[in-house]
Design an enzyme around this catalytic site. Structure first.
Site, short mmCIF file in Angstrom:
data_model
loop_
_atom_site.label_atom_id
_atom_site.label_comp_id
_atom_site.label_asym_id
_atom_site.label_seq_id
_atom_site.Cartn_x
_atom_site.Cartn_y
_atom_site.Cartn_z
N LEU A 194 90.36 45.49 23.95
CA LEU A 194 89.70 45.53 22.65
C LEU A 194 88.33 46.16 22.87
O LEU A 194 87.68 45.93 23.90
CB LEU A 194 89.51 44.13 22.08
CG LEU A 194 90.77 43.34 21.66
CD1 LEU A 194 90.35 41.95 21.15
CD2 LEU A 194 91.54 44.08 20.59
N ASP A 195 87.87 46.97 21.91
CA ASP A 195 86.52 47.52 22.01
C ASP A 195 85.51 46.40 22.21
O ASP A 195 85.70 45.28 21.72
CB ASP A 195 86.16 48.29 20.73
CG ASP A 195 87.03 49.51 20.52
OD1 ASP A 195 87.75 49.92 21.46
OD2 ASP A 195 86.99 50.06 19.40
N ARG A 196 84.42 46.71 22.89
CA ARG A 196 83.39 45.69 23.16
C ARG A 196 82.94 45.00 21.87
O ARG A 196 82.73 43.78 21.85
CB ARG A 196 82.18 46.34 23.83
CG ARG A 196 81.07 45.36 24.18
CD ARG A 196 79.74 46.08 24.40
NE ARG A 196 79.72 46.81 25.65
CZ ARG A 196 79.14 46.35 26.76
NH1 ARG A 196 78.58 45.15 26.77
NH2 ARG A 196 79.12 47.08 27.85
#
Length: 214
Positions: free
Chosen positions: A47-49
């Protein structure tokens, strides 16, 4: 760290916003090793940060290999919830060619096939709308970097709170939430399904009743 499920092969948890998915200091594997007092935690999807919500991580090499195989072969289902600016169609499929600019760390829609260009496909369903916002449920068919954010922004439907793909100055975190995971347990073969509701903060609260009944 909110943990929904764990056994000797995998752990399902809620990734907080701002935490890396990958195995780096302070990343999800690092946090789970500390929380569970174990050594072997492996990332199998990202997942994106800035994005939060459900993640599954493997607890040994065999489990990591099997979960990764499911992801490659389409046996691993991921759904997201997002709030976007603007009015979406009731449902649809977004299909684009995406290119990645590593220097800018951004993804772009490409005009034609080329080196590094990959097809990106997602399906979405509109769950609710206000005068200015739409709540959508998204099923990823491919898993390209920043795919959801780029594809919706390209159509003039930027995600609320997206600092990278939107020019709007929203007073919120990005409204993108990993809401559902469905996969086969890497050892038992049992089908596992998990769901989680976004936090009760704006813009999710604009669709509170819909989310409660989802």
């Amino acid at each position: 760290m909110e943990i929904l499920y764990q056994d000797m092969d995998c752990v399902v948890c809620i990734k907080p916003a701002g935490v890396l998915s990958t195995d780096e200091p302070g990343g999800m594997p690092d946090l789970l090793r500390e929380a569970l007092h174990v050594r072997d935690i492996r990332t199998v999807h990202r997942l994106d940060r800035v994005v939060s919500g459900l993640m599954v991580l493997a607890r040994n090499a065999d489990a990591a290999s099997e979960l990764s195989r499911q992801i490659r072969e389409g046996g691993f289902s991921k759904r997201y919830l997002a709030v976007v600016h603007g009015k979406t169609e009731l449902n649809g499929t977004l299909r684009d060619l995406l290119a990645r600019d590593k220097a800018e760390r951004k993804t772009y829609v490409a005009d034609a096939p080329g080196k590094g260009v990959q097809e990106a496909v997602l399906n979405y369903e509109t769950l609710g709308q206000t005068n200015e916002l739409s709540l959508v449920r998204i099923e990823l068919i491919t898993g390209r970097t920043h795919q959801i954010r780029c594809q919706f922004s390209y159509r003039g439907l930027p995600l609320v709170g997206d600092r990278k793909y939107s020019l709007r100055e929203d007073d919120s975190d990005i409204a993108l939430w990993s809401s559902e995971l469905c996969f086969t347990h890497p050892k038992s073969g049992e089908t596992l399904h998990f769901s989680a509701t976004p936090p009760a903060v704006w813009p999710w609260t604009a669709f509170a009743q819909i989310l409660e009944n989802k």
